[in-house]
Design an enzyme around this catalytic site. Structure first.
Site, PDB file in Angstrom:
ATOM      1  CG  ASN A 150      -0.222  -0.252   2.507  1.00 45.26           C
ATOM      2  OD1 ASN A 150       0.394  -1.308   2.686  1.00 45.26           O
ATOM      3  ND2 ASN A 150      -0.285   0.686   3.443  1.00 45.26           N
ATOM      4  CD  GLN A 167      -3.710   0.190  -1.334  1.00 43.60           C
ATOM      5  OE1 GLN A 167      -3.811   0.714  -2.449  1.00 43.60           O
ATOM      6  NE2 GLN A 167      -4.151   0.785  -0.241  1.00 43.60           N
ATOM      7  CG  HIS A 216     -12.345   2.160   1.449  1.00 45.26           C
ATOM      8  ND1 HIS A 216     -11.403   3.143   1.648  1.00 45.26           N
ATOM      9  CD2 HIS A 216     -11.967   1.115   2.216  1.00 45.26           C
ATOM     10  CE1 HIS A 216     -10.503   2.712   2.504  1.00 45.26           C
ATOM     11  NE2 HIS A 216     -10.816   1.492   2.863  1.00 45.26           N
ATOM     12  CB  CYS A 255       5.021  12.785  11.842  1.00 49.22           C
ATOM     13  SG  CYS A 255       6.112  12.726  10.511  1.00 49.22           S
TER      14      CYS A 255
END
Length: 395
Positions: free
Chosen positions: A151, A179, A201, A325
């Site tokens: 992915n 994916q 999705h 992050c």
């Protein structure tokens, strides 16, 4: 301001044909598929039609398709269901170091429950080497789970070769294909795949619906207890409208796969070429050829991926960072570390993921924006300044 969406690996837009297929199942056909009256039978007919569509796209039989709430549930079910069903035969599971957290965290939980997991390394392109899988299989190995396509970096694994090895050893093979649907052609029977996870999705159907293919004859434990839905294997009233949408979406994806791949590969290669040739101190992450047609993952040295991501957002471009992050972690992607990138380079990575709705004009806008953003961020970067002072970069 332009608004350009290049984060299709995170989620895709529900397309108009999919939405139109779903609409009657919100208010016109609304019976419970488990009910035996006419309303229920009409609902059940729609679900079985979608099951046929998913099966046809995978080369499976309809009775081998079980609808779930998402790809994560499908992954959990495949791993935990196999582990509990086969624990008397062995407690050893093999996966790769670059799997989605739906696999990795499930494996870690199983380790806490007494199972043993081998995490296969990958090479600098993100590929699992078949000979390493062969060496890792033991008499007590009960399951191998290797994702079809990563992915983050888009690398496509040699799934058919890996599954052939596991079959020769009598070990079950599962692949997380979340994916890959719409970009990779599947014939699960011919490819010796025992279980396959997917999530709607990722290929233009709604969020909150997925499926697990389980080869006929393979028995795994239930993950969710309750009613007798999904032939007693997955309790809970079916998400009927979304299942119908996913059936339509996968039918369209399978029918258009060649044109889809050709178009996205053109956009992808244009993006990669312009970025690598026009922006210095960049590198492509993942395999140059064995990669998803819509995946671009680039590391930009001397800058932080989060700053790059936010700067693109200001220019109307939606992408994602190779660093975690933004989700509250200071650690870079486990995938980028697994392919050998040092922390400081892994932190400066960007993923652009394309769909058929993107254009060449959008790609050029993104590259032009990146050139401006990267220059500005490097001019502000202590890492870049230090590299110039040390002679690493010509002053």
């Amino acid at each position: 301001m332009k608004r350009i969406y290049m984060d299709n690996a995170a989620t895709t837009r529900v397309t108009q044909p999919v939405l139109e297929a779903m609409m009657p199942y919100f208010s016109e056909v609304y019976g419970n598929p488990s009910s035996i009256h006419a309303f229920g039978r009409e609902a059940r007919k729609a679900i079985e039609a979608a099951r046929n569509q998913v099966a046809a796209a995978l080369g499976a039989n309809p009775g081998e398709i079980y609808f779930t709430g998402c790809g994560t549930e499908s992954d959990n079910w495949a791993l935990r269901g196999t582990a509990y069903a086969r624990k008397n035969k062995g407690k050893h599971i093999i996966t790769s170091a670059i799997e989605h957290h739906a696999i990795l965290h499930t494996c870690q939980q199983l380790e806490r429950e007494g199972f043993e997991v081998t995490y296969l390394p990958v090479d600098e392109m993100g590929l699992v080497h078949p000979e390493k899988l062969e060496k890792a299989i033991r008499p007590d190995t009960i399951l191998v789970s290797i994702m079809t396509a990563n992915n983050e970096i888009g690398t496509i694994q040699p799934i058919e070769e890996l599954a052939k090895i596991t079959k020769a050893h009598g070990v079950l093979f599962h692949t997380d294909a979340v994916q890959a649907i719409g970009s990779v052609k599947f014939d699960v029977h011919a490819m010796n795949i025992d279980m396959l996870s997917l999530s709607g999705h990722k290929f233009h159907s709604p969020k909150g619906v997925g499926a697990l293919y389980i080869r006929s004859g393979v028995r795994i434990e239930r993950l969710i207890q309750g009613g007798a839905q999904e032939r007693t294997q997955r309790a809970g009233t079916e998400n009927m409208a979304s299942i119908v949408g996913m059936g339509k979406a996968i039918e369209l994806a399978a029918a258009n796969i060649d044109a889809h791949n050709a178009y996205l590969t053109g956009l992808r290669d244009h993006l990669i070429h312009r970025i690598l040739t026009e922006i210095p101190y960049t590198r492509l992450n993942g395999h140059a050829e064995k990669r998803l047609p819509g995946n671009v993952n680039i590391s930009f040295r001397y800058i932080e991926g989060e700053s790059l991501l936010l700067s693109l957002d200001i220019k109307g471009v939606a992408a994602s960072s190779g660093s975690a992050c933004t989700s509250g972690s200071l650690d870079p992607s486990h995938v980028l570390l697994a392919i050998g990138l040092p922390h400081e380079i892994a932190h400066g990575s960007l993923r652009l993921s394309l769909s058929e709705e993107n254009t060449m004009e959008e790609c050029d806008y993104v590259v032009d924006s990146l050139k401006e953003i990267v220059k500005r961020l490097r001019d502000m970067s202590p890492l870049y300044e230090e590299a110039v002072k040390s002679g690493e970069i010509p002053g």
